[in-house]
Motif scaffolding. Structure first.
Motif, mmCIF file in Angstrom:
data_model
loop_
_atom_site.group_PDB
_atom_site.id
_atom_site.type_symbol
_atom_site.label_atom_id
_atom_site.label_comp_id
_atom_site.label_asym_id
_atom_site.label_seq_id
_atom_site.Cartn_x
_atom_site.Cartn_y
_atom_site.Cartn_z
ATOM 1 N N ALA A 21 6.385 -18.231 27.452
ATOM 2 C CA ALA A 21 6.665 -16.920 26.880
ATOM 3 C C ALA A 21 5.651 -15.877 27.358
ATOM 4 O O ALA A 21 6.010 -14.738 27.675
ATOM 5 N N VAL A 22 4.386 -16.278 27.431
ATOM 6 C CA VAL A 22 3.347 -15.357 27.900
ATOM 7 C C VAL A 22 3.599 -14.974 29.352
ATOM 8 O O VAL A 22 3.518 -13.798 29.728
ATOM 9 N N ASP A 23 3.918 -15.958 30.183
ATOM 10 C CA ASP A 23 4.213 -15.662 31.591
ATOM 11 C C ASP A 23 5.423 -14.743 31.726
ATOM 12 O O ASP A 23 5.467 -13.875 32.603
ATOM 13 N N ARG A 24 6.379 -14.934 30.846
ATOM 14 C CA ARG A 24 7.640 -14.204 30.933
ATOM 15 C C ARG A 24 7.512 -12.751 30.469
ATOM 16 O O ARG A 24 8.179 -11.858 30.992
ATOM 17 N N TYR A 25 6.634 -12.527 29.473
ATOM 18 C CA TYR A 25 6.589 -11.210 28.836
ATOM 19 C C TYR A 25 5.299 -10.443 29.081
ATOM 20 O O TYR A 25 5.113 -9.368 28.502
ATOM 21 N N ARG A 26 4.445 -10.906 29.963
ATOM 22 C CA ARG A 26 3.155 -10.241 30.139
ATOM 23 C C ARG A 26 3.295 -8.829 30.713
ATOM 24 O O ARG A 26 2.416 -7.992 30.525
ATOM 25 N N PHE A 27 4.406 -8.556 31.390
ATOM 26 C CA PHE A 27 4.594 -7.228 31.966
ATOM 27 C C PHE A 27 5.634 -6.394 31.198
ATOM 28 O O PHE A 27 6.011 -5.314 31.632
ATOM 29 N N VAL A 28 6.089 -6.912 30.067
ATOM 30 C CA VAL A 28 7.060 -6.184 29.252
ATOM 31 C C VAL A 28 6.352 -5.057 28.501
ATOM 32 O O VAL A 28 5.217 -5.203 28.045
ATOM 33 N N ASP A 29 7.008 -3.931 28.356
ATOM 34 C CA ASP A 29 6.431 -2.808 27.609
ATOM 35 C C ASP A 29 7.067 -2.624 26.235
ATOM 36 O O ASP A 29 6.480 -2.008 25.354
ATOM 37 N N ARG A 30 8.290 -3.148 26.094
ATOM 38 C CA ARG A 30 9.025 -2.931 24.847
ATOM 39 C C ARG A 30 9.669 -4.232 24.403
ATOM 40 O O ARG A 30 10.246 -4.968 25.217
ATOM 41 N N ILE A 31 9.567 -4.538 23.112
ATOM 42 C CA ILE A 31 10.164 -5.763 22.599
ATOM 43 C C ILE A 31 10.703 -5.518 21.201
ATOM 44 O O ILE A 31 10.107 -4.784 20.406
ATOM 45 N N LEU A 32 11.852 -6.101 20.906
ATOM 46 C CA LEU A 32 12.430 -6.065 19.569
ATOM 47 C C LEU A 32 12.249 -7.433 18.922
ATOM 48 O O LEU A 32 12.415 -8.459 19.578
ATOM 49 N N THR A 33 11.915 -7.431 17.652
ATOM 50 C CA THR A 33 11.869 -8.680 16.900
ATOM 51 C C THR A 33 12.911 -8.597 15.800
ATOM 52 O O THR A 33 13.130 -7.534 15.207
ATOM 53 N N THR A 34 13.551 -9.724 15.512
ATOM 54 C CA THR A 34 14.647 -9.688 14.549
ATOM 55 C C THR A 34 14.803 -11.035 13.856
ATOM 56 O O THR A 34 14.461 -12.078 14.406
ATOM 57 N N ALA A 35 15.341 -10.995 12.639
ATOM 58 C CA ALA A 35 15.593 -12.211 11.859
ATOM 59 C C ALA A 35 16.421 -11.828 10.643
ATOM 60 O O ALA A 35 16.642 -10.629 10.367
ATOM 61 N N ARG A 36 16.867 -12.835 9.902
ATOM 62 C CA ARG A 36 17.581 -12.624 8.645
ATOM 63 C C ARG A 36 16.931 -13.476 7.565
ATOM 64 O O ARG A 36 16.319 -14.492 7.826
ATOM 65 N N GLY A 37 17.103 -13.056 6.322
ATOM 66 C CA GLY A 37 16.672 -13.860 5.183
ATOM 67 C C GLY A 37 15.167 -14.079 5.134
ATOM 68 O O GLY A 37 14.378 -13.181 5.416
ATOM 69 N N TYR A 38 14.784 -15.285 4.764
ATOM 70 C CA TYR A 38 13.365 -15.611 4.618
ATOM 71 C C TYR A 38 12.572 -15.337 5.897
ATOM 72 O O TYR A 38 11.367 -15.074 5.838
#
Length: 338
Positions: A190-207
């Motif tokens: 995940a670190v290798d994949r996103y180290r150059f990303v500038d924007r990220i969305l996080t999402t979930a439902r419930g608990y």
């Protein structure tokens, strides 16, 4: 930050061993049955309070509201809080607005409970009852062990109020160790994949929604990412239109009703070409995504485990992007708001 992340299995196990202390506070609450509950918090503690909101509404069947401390501290509101349970969550116990809001709530008739990592704090003195999360000193600015310990403490308290004895949490320390030990490869990818990303969305439902909120905060404060958290339901009500092949989506999904509700969300963001990272005990069930699993437990305890690999991702991304996760620029451990 790395050392404090690694302390969490022992901290969590130690909290379960103190179940009788939580039962004492729960007994005092049970002697004054509330009509409803109010929760006050800031930052990471606010995400823990949202977790408590789910616990109280689902496990205790009580309506719950999140307090805006400024209504008391700035606007001078003095509502009638008789027969109300008022829980203030603050890792430091030193935020002036939360202390004042707790004092006002007590004056207005509420049964006040502080949940903090500092048993001798002004907040603990202001509240009628107090809970010590017992995480020990946390040196890194980013909350890690104090966050998971707050979740665990809130669970133990609310479970005790419903008459439980932490039966489902007996092995939480070992499960936390498995979550950390088993996530190394996925975290590295995940670190290798996103180290150059500038924007990220996080999402979930419930608990798991509080985990998405905390993940967004951790990524923003340690790696300076433009991170935004959405309930999966809210994401589908408009913001999904901005999702495309350049969007990174961290989806928190653990076995239970929440993961079932996330299926439509994951299908929607995947169909729009988003790069999806799934974290949780149901992560391996998500197609076309990098998945980081954690051990399965009862759904209401999942947030205690699913945040652990996310903390390591935040740590890894900060280092990979040349940051200092222990001392993020411009951030303080205690926010002196009013």
């Amino acid at each position: 930050m790395a050392a404090e992340i690694d302390e969490q299995p022992s901290v969590l196990a130690g909290l379960v061993e103190r179940q009788s202390e939580f039962a004492e506070v729960a007994d005092a609450i049970s002697k004054r049955p509330p009509r409803f509950a109010l929760l006050a918090a800031r930052g990471s503690s606010d995400h823990a309070a949202i977790y408590a909101k789910y616990l109280i509404e689902v496990l205790l069947g009580l309506p719950v509201g999140l307090v805006s401390p400024s209504t008391a501290t700035i606007y001078g509101a003095r509502p009638d809080l008789r027969d109300v349970l008022f829980v203030t969550v603050s890792q430091s116990g030193g935020s002036p607005d939360l202390i004042e809001a707790t004092e006002v709530a007590r004056q207005q008739g509420a049964l006040t409970v502080s949940v903090s990592n500092t048993p001798s704090s002004p907040l603990a003195a202001a509240a009628e009852l107090s809970v010590d999360i017992g995480a020990g000193v946390e040196h890194a600015v980013a909350a890690t062990k104090t966050y998971s310990a707050t979740l665990m403490s809130l669970y133990l308290l609310i479970d005790a109020i419903r008459g439980g004895k932490a039966e489902d949490a007996k092995s939480i320390g070992e499960l936390a160790r498995q979550a950390l030990d088993g996530s190394g490869e996925g975290v590295g990818r995940a670190v290798d994949r996103y180290r150059f990303v500038d924007r990220i969305l996080t999402t979930a439902r419930g608990y798991s929604y509080p985990t998405a909120l905390e993940a967004s905060l951790k990524l923003a404060e340690t790696s300076y990412l433009a991170a935004r958290a959405y309930s999966g339901a809210d994401l589908l009500h408009g913001p999904v239109a901005a999702v495309n092949g350049d969007t990174a989506v961290l989806a928190v999904t653990s076995k239970g009703h929440g993961s079932e509700a996330m299926r439509e969300v994951l299908e929607a963001v995947s169909s729009r070409g988003a790069d999806v990272l799934a974290v949780g005990s149901a992560a391996k069930d998500v197609k076309s995504a990098l998945g980081i699993g954690v051990p399965e437990t009862v759904e209401e305890l999942a947030p205690v485990l699913e945040i652990l690999p996310i903390q390591r991702i935040a740590l890894g991304l900060s280092l990979a992007r040349g940051g200092d996760p222990d001392r993020p620029t411009g951030l303080l451990k205690v926010t002196k708001t009013r």
